[in-house]
Scaffold this motif. Structure first.
Motif, PDB file in Angstrom:
ATOM      1  N   THR A 288       0.878  -1.185  -0.220  1.00  0.00           N
ATOM      2  CA  THR A 288      -0.016   0.019  -0.161  1.00  0.00           C
ATOM      3  C   THR A 288       1.010   0.468   0.218  1.00  0.00           C
ATOM      4  O   THR A 288       0.489   2.443  -0.948  1.00  0.00           O
ATOM      5  CB  THR A 288      -0.659  -0.326   1.348  1.00  0.00           C
ATOM      6  OG1 THR A 288      -1.495  -1.296   1.621  1.00  0.00           O
ATOM      7  CG2 THR A 288      -1.713   0.755   1.589  1.00  0.00           C
ATOM      8  N   LEU A 289       1.808   0.888   0.945  1.00  0.00           N
ATOM      9  CA  LEU A 289       2.637   2.852   0.970  1.00  0.00           C
ATOM     10  C   LEU A 289       3.778   2.721  -0.109  1.00  0.00           C
ATOM     11  O   LEU A 289       4.152   3.508  -1.190  1.00  0.00           O
ATOM     12  CB  LEU A 289       3.426   1.962   2.102  1.00  0.00           C
ATOM     13  CG  LEU A 289       2.860   2.621   3.775  1.00  0.00           C
ATOM     14  CD1 LEU A 289       4.615   2.132   4.363  1.00  0.00           C
ATOM     15  CD2 LEU A 289       2.791   3.943   3.450  1.00  0.00           C
ATOM     16  N   LEU A 290       4.430   1.071  -0.836  1.00  0.00           N
ATOM     17  CA  LEU A 290       4.687   1.311  -2.089  1.00  0.00           C
ATOM     18  C   LEU A 290       3.892   2.357  -3.266  1.00  0.00           C
ATOM     19  O   LEU A 290       4.102   2.691  -4.399  1.00  0.00           O
ATOM     20  CB  LEU A 290       5.238  -0.040  -2.511  1.00  0.00           C
ATOM     21  CG  LEU A 290       5.489  -0.094  -3.634  1.00  0.00           C
ATOM     22  CD1 LEU A 290       7.157   0.672  -3.999  1.00  0.00           C
ATOM     23  CD2 LEU A 290       6.546  -1.796  -4.526  1.00  0.00           C
ATOM     24  N   SER A 291       2.307   1.704  -3.692  1.00  0.00           N
ATOM     25  CA  SER A 291       1.470   2.354  -4.866  1.00  0.00           C
ATOM     26  C   SER A 291       0.929   3.984  -4.388  1.00  0.00           C
ATOM     27  O   SER A 291      -0.060   3.763  -4.574  1.00  0.00           O
ATOM     28  CB  SER A 291       0.370   1.305  -4.853  1.00  0.00           C
ATOM     29  OG  SER A 291       0.572  -0.180  -4.799  1.00  0.00           O
ATOM     30  N   LEU A 292       1.381   4.196  -3.292  1.00  0.00           N
ATOM     31  CA  LEU A 292       1.290   5.745  -3.073  1.00  0.00           C
ATOM     32  C   LEU A 292       1.393   6.421  -4.086  1.00  0.00           C
ATOM     33  O   LEU A 292       2.482   6.382  -4.121  1.00  0.00           O
ATOM     34  CB  LEU A 292       1.994   6.425  -1.760  1.00  0.00           C
ATOM     35  CG  LEU A 292       2.087   6.601  -0.601  1.00  0.00           C
ATOM     36  CD1 LEU A 292       2.582   6.623   0.822  1.00  0.00           C
ATOM     37  CD2 LEU A 292       0.654   6.627   0.301  1.00  0.00           C
ATOM     38  N   ASP A 293       0.577   7.136  -4.735  1.00  0.00           N
ATOM     39  CA  ASP A 293       0.072   8.239  -6.022  1.00  0.00           C
ATOM     40  C   ASP A 293       0.679   7.454  -7.072  1.00  0.00           C
ATOM     41  O   ASP A 293       0.367   8.029  -8.765  1.00  0.00           O
ATOM     42  CB  ASP A 293       1.377   8.859  -5.961  1.00  0.00           C
ATOM     43  CG  ASP A 293       0.907  10.067  -4.957  1.00  0.00           C
ATOM     44  OD1 ASP A 293      -0.468   9.826  -4.427  1.00  0.00           O
ATOM     45  OD2 ASP A 293       2.194  10.632  -3.740  1.00  0.00           O
ATOM     46  N   VAL A 294       0.959   6.054  -6.967  1.00  0.00           N
ATOM     47  CA  VAL A 294       1.117   5.523  -8.631  1.00  0.00           C
ATOM     48  C   VAL A 294      -0.040   5.466  -9.205  1.00  0.00           C
ATOM     49  O   VAL A 294       0.063   5.500 -10.528  1.00  0.00           O
ATOM     50  CB  VAL A 294       1.226   3.975  -8.274  1.00  0.00           C
ATOM     51  CG1 VAL A 294       1.506   3.076  -9.268  1.00  0.00           C
ATOM     52  CG2 VAL A 294       2.420   4.006  -7.305  1.00  0.00           C
ATOM     53  N   PHE A 295      -1.236   5.392  -9.317  1.00  0.00           N
ATOM     54  CA  PHE A 295      -2.689   5.037 -10.279  1.00  0.00           C
ATOM     55  C   PHE A 295      -3.551   6.948  -9.631  1.00  0.00           C
ATOM     56  O   PHE A 295      -4.649   6.601 -10.197  1.00  0.00           O
ATOM     57  CB  PHE A 295      -3.429   3.995  -9.330  1.00  0.00           C
ATOM     58  CG  PHE A 295      -2.676   2.723  -9.671  1.00  0.00           C
ATOM     59  CD1 PHE A 295      -1.793   2.401 -10.917  1.00  0.00           C
ATOM     60  CD2 PHE A 295      -2.850   1.608  -8.669  1.00  0.00           C
ATOM     61  CE1 PHE A 295      -1.435   1.190 -11.007  1.00  0.00           C
ATOM     62  CE2 PHE A 295      -1.505   0.557  -8.798  1.00  0.00           C
ATOM     63  CZ  PHE A 295      -1.123   0.518 -10.811  1.00  0.00           C
TER      64      PHE A 295
END
Length: 615
Positions: A288-295
């Protein structure tokens, strides 16, 4: 309380011995002057022991007992020596005194021992009765006790650990920083810190959410200590994993960065830590932290040139759009509340606001740390790889590989490599995560092929090539777009890239691959044979052996292909049979089978040509 009670008992026992010594001094009949000096030392020691007993009994927090136990053990031994000597002076019979050999040197030696014990206990009092308040220790004690003569590092560690456990917040942070500096000097210092009980106070400081600076310091020290399996196992055994996972979920970004790095180091060195972290559900908050702002700003699929028309069509279909939107909707709701129960409500909203206000550089650093942690958790671990895929981590990792560069891209790429490697060894994971119609699988494969074709970096090409090879059994016969790039890399000027391509192609054509015959024909059609022959001529023996394995598979699966005959593969294999005979039996058998298969085809072709020629 039981621990403090036992320490109190040990101190009381030493105090009782000191009082017996004083009584024996008063009863001495000979060497009265020397016994008097012993008595003075015993009095001073008894007075300080009483003070130490009061400090331990009145402490409002858990007492750090390692230095107390060590010093008190020496004090007991020295008091017993003195008591034994002084008791010999009670004898008033002249004959018995003559037979008992005592001299002034014995007293000087015993007095020296007692002086050292007094110095050690005085040092203990300075550690546990500093300006710390709360019934505990205070600031860091710089002076060293007599016990430090043989090992000055040990009392220094004791003082620092005691300050971390019992000092004021500012002293705890400073002591933790000094422990980190000390641990960074050499492995022996790390071992002393762990052996002397430094891990529990550091975990306590890490758990204390009132001081983010203290959490950063504690996580940094624990990361330095996590340098091998034994030390990591100590952190695990001290119930450190639940604390680490909770802090990862509930802390500010600067703390999460250090904690994610700590997770990476522990998982790197200890498979038990890998399993324990997974059991405590660390993977979900990491993804979840890795995916911050990814999408957030890029919900639609990429229009980069490296994406195929087929993948673009697929990525625009409803299931994929739903996957993106579903993933985005869960990102912020999952951050801060995983497993601890403290990440909901206003606290979670505050943390979310803090994250939103962080600079892009800090967010990037957090993603780098989380990606490395996922890489180490997935390395060699099928269960953890499956957990990452179940959190939709594949989609996020693929998108980051596409969008980012540098260390973040590399860490995500290595995570994907570990997951594909796990899928290669586990059919259930392979079928679940890399189904033909899976959007996440398509995204991963697209990015791997793009790196192989377009990125001029062996460091990135090698894991991408390995990943495609690991997925060889998932590709249908009609899907040939990944074969040509691998064949082209056989001609790479970088030997490691070329060898990695050879090994990956072997997985397409080995007997375990149901479509080995179809893949073999495609590989030959794309021009692999001349490139393999060149590798065999120009590179060292280990490269030659890998190329021979691939040639053997191609010869066995497509022996009637004219390019094999044109390249004189049979001649090469016959010449290599002697070389193969020096290697393992499996390779020797493989070469023999390939020679036999090619010989049958060549003999059949020759007979057919004679029949056409006529008598």
């Amino acid at each position: 309380m039981e621990q403090e009670s036992r320490i109190g008992d040990e101190l009381s026992s030493s105090l009782l011995t000191a009082e017996r010594l004083r009584s024996s001094v008063e009863e001495a009949k000979s060497f009265k002057t020397e016994c008097g000096e012993v008595g003075k030392q015993a009095d001073r020691l008894a007075q300080m022991l009483r003070t130490l007993v009061r400090l331990v009994a009145g402490s409002q927090q858990q007492v750090y007992d390692r230095p107390i136990r060590r010093v008190v053990a020496d004090v007991r031994k020295n008091l017993d020596r003195a008591l034994s000597l002084v008791r010999k002076c009670r004898r008033d019979n002249v004959l018995r005194r003559v037979c008992t050999i005592i001299n002034a040197a014995d007293f000087r030696r015993v007095v020296g021992f007692l002086e050292s014990s007094n110095g050690d206990v005085k040092w203990l009092l300075s550690v546990f009765d500093g300006d710390g308040g709360d019934g505990g220790g205070g600031g860091i004690v710089i002076s060293l006790p007599p016990i430090a003569t043989n090992d000055p590092i040990l009392p220094w560690v004791w003082s620092l650990v005691a300050s971390v456990q019992m000092g004021k917040v500012v002293d705890r942070i400073e002591a933790a920083n000094q422990l980190g500096s000390l641990a960074g000097d050499n492995d022996r210092n790390k071992k002393i810190i762990v052996d002397e009980g430094g891990v529990p106070p550091l975990l306590k400081l890490l758990k204390d959410g009132s001081s983010p600076e203290g959490q950063v310091s504690a996580a940094s020290v624990l990361k330095v200590l996590s340098c091998d399996e034994d030390k990591v196992r100590c952190i695990v055994n001290d119930v450190g994993v639940p604390v680490i996972v909770q802090v990862l979920s509930d802390s500010p970004v600067r703390v999460q960065i250090k904690v994610a790095t700590l997770v990476a180091r522990m998982a790197e060195h200890d498979p038990v830590a890998q399993e324990e972290f997974a059991r405590q559900s660390v993977i979900k908050p990491l993804v979840t932290l890795l995916s911050l702002d990814v999408f957030v700003d890029d919900l639609e699929p990429s229009s980069k040139q490296h994406s195929s028309i087929h993948s673009l069509v697929q990525m625009n279909k409803d299931p994929v759009s739903k996957a993106y939107k579903s993933f985005k909707s869960n990102v912020y709701s999952e951050i801060g509340g995983s497993g601890s129960g403290s990440g909901s409500g206003s606290g979670s909203r505050i943390l979310k606001k803090e994250r939103d206000n962080e600079s892009p550089e800090v967010k990037h650093e957090l993603k780098v740390s989380c990606a490395e942690a996922l890489w180490m958790l997935a390395r060699g671990n099928v269960a953890n790889s499956r957990r990452i895929t179940e959190t939709k981590g594949l989609l996020s990792l693929a998108k980051i590989v596409e969008k980012e560069d540098g260390e973040l891209r590399y860490n995500c790429l290595m995570t994907l490599m570990e997951i594909t490697s796990a899928a290669e060894s586990n059919a259930d994971l392979r079928r679940a995560a890399f189904k033909t119609n899976s959007p996440a699988a398509k995204a991963v494969i697209d990015q791997m092929l793009w790196i192989i074709k377009e990125i001029d970096s062996p460091v990135l090409k090698i894991p991408a090539i390995q990943s495609i090879g690991s997925l060889a059994r998932t590709f249908p016969a009609r899907e040939t777009r990944m074969i040509q790039p691998l064949v082209e890399k056989l001609g790479s000027s970088n030997q490691e890239v070329a060898v990695t391509a050879v090994i990956s192609l072997q997985k397409f054509v080995c007997p375990e691959n149901f479509l080995c015959a179809e893949h073999s024909k495609n590989i030959i059609e794309y021009g692999a044979v001349p490139l393999l022959m060149k590798l065999i001529r120009n590179f060292e023996q280990q490269v030659q052996l890998q190329c021979l394995v691939l040639l053997c598979y191609l010869s066995m699966n497509a022996s009637n292909h004219e390019q094999l005959e044109q390249a004189k593969v049979l001649t090469v294999l016959e010449g290599a049979e002697r070389l193969a005979s020096l290697q393992n039996p499996e390779l020797r058998e493989l070469v023999s089978k390939a020679i036999y298969q090619l010989s049958l085809y060549n003999a059949g072709s020759h007979s057919q040509m004679l029949s056409y020629a006529g008598p």
